[in-house]
Scaffold this motif. Structure first.
Motif, PDB file in Angstrom:
ATOM      1  N   GLU A  67       0.823  -1.206   0.000  1.00 19.26           N
ATOM      2  CA  GLU A  67       0.000   0.000   0.000  1.00 19.26           C
ATOM      3  C   GLU A  67       0.862   1.264   0.000  1.00 19.26           C
ATOM      4  OE1 GLU A  67      -0.464  -2.394   2.474  1.00 19.26           O
ATOM      5  OE2 GLU A  67      -2.062  -3.431   1.409  1.00 19.26           O
ATOM      6  N   ASN A  68       1.912   1.278   0.809  1.00 15.88           N
ATOM      7  CA  ASN A  68       2.786   2.456   0.868  1.00 15.88           C
ATOM      8  C   ASN A  68       3.565   2.636  -0.431  1.00 15.88           C
ATOM      9  OD1 ASN A  68       1.927   3.111   3.408  1.00 15.88           O
ATOM     10  ND2 ASN A  68       3.669   2.185   4.452  1.00 15.88           N
ATOM     11  N   LEU A  69       3.983   1.548  -1.040  1.00 12.72           N
ATOM     12  CA  LEU A  69       4.674   1.653  -2.334  1.00 12.72           C
ATOM     13  C   LEU A  69       3.737   2.211  -3.399  1.00 12.72           C
ATOM     14  CD1 LEU A  69       6.753  -1.638  -2.370  1.00 12.72           C
ATOM     15  CD2 LEU A  69       7.615   0.682  -2.203  1.00 12.72           C
ATOM     16  N   ASP A  70       2.473   1.776  -3.377  1.00  7.94           N
ATOM     17  CA  ASP A  70       1.501   2.314  -4.328  1.00  7.94           C
ATOM     18  C   ASP A  70       1.263   3.808  -4.110  1.00  7.94           C
ATOM     19  OD1 ASP A  70       1.247  -0.170  -5.488  1.00  7.94           O
ATOM     20  OD2 ASP A  70      -0.543  -0.718  -4.316  1.00  7.94           O
ATOM     21  N   LYS A  71       1.191   4.222  -2.842  1.00  4.75           N
ATOM     22  CA  LYS A  71       1.037   5.654  -2.539  1.00  4.75           C
ATOM     23  C   LYS A  71       2.227   6.455  -3.044  1.00  4.75           C
ATOM     24  CE  LYS A  71      -1.581   5.072   1.747  1.00  4.75           C
ATOM     25  NZ  LYS A  71      -1.511   5.262   3.207  1.00  4.75           N
TER      26      LYS A  71
END
Length: 81
Positions: A67-71
């Motif tokens: 999720e953080n990589l996508d953000k």
């Protein structure tokens, strides 16, 4: 907690300063005061400071999850436009 850290830091700095001041007269006592100040700085003050700064933060915000990589990718795309 903030005031405890400030007072503790002042006491540690005073111990080190006193150690350097008295070192010219009494080498053994001066080095002892400097050593106690440095040990207190790294083993007492630093863990308290780190705890104080990180106590209300979430570690999930700083981990590299999907999720953080996508953000991060979405934020990078917005900057390019």
């Amino acid at each position: 907690m903030r005031y405890v850290l400030i007072i503790l830091f002042i006491l540690i700095a005073a111990s080190v300063g006193f150690g350097f001041y008295i070192k010219s007269e009494d080498l053994k006592t001066g080095e002892f005061c400097i050593g106690i100040g440095i040990v207190a700085l790294f083993f007492v003050w630093m863990p308290l400071f780190i705890y104080h700064r990180w106590r209300k933060r979430s570690f999930k915000d700083y981990m590299l999850t999907k999720e953080n990589l996508d953000k991060m990718r979405e934020a990078g795309k917005d900057k390019k436009l």
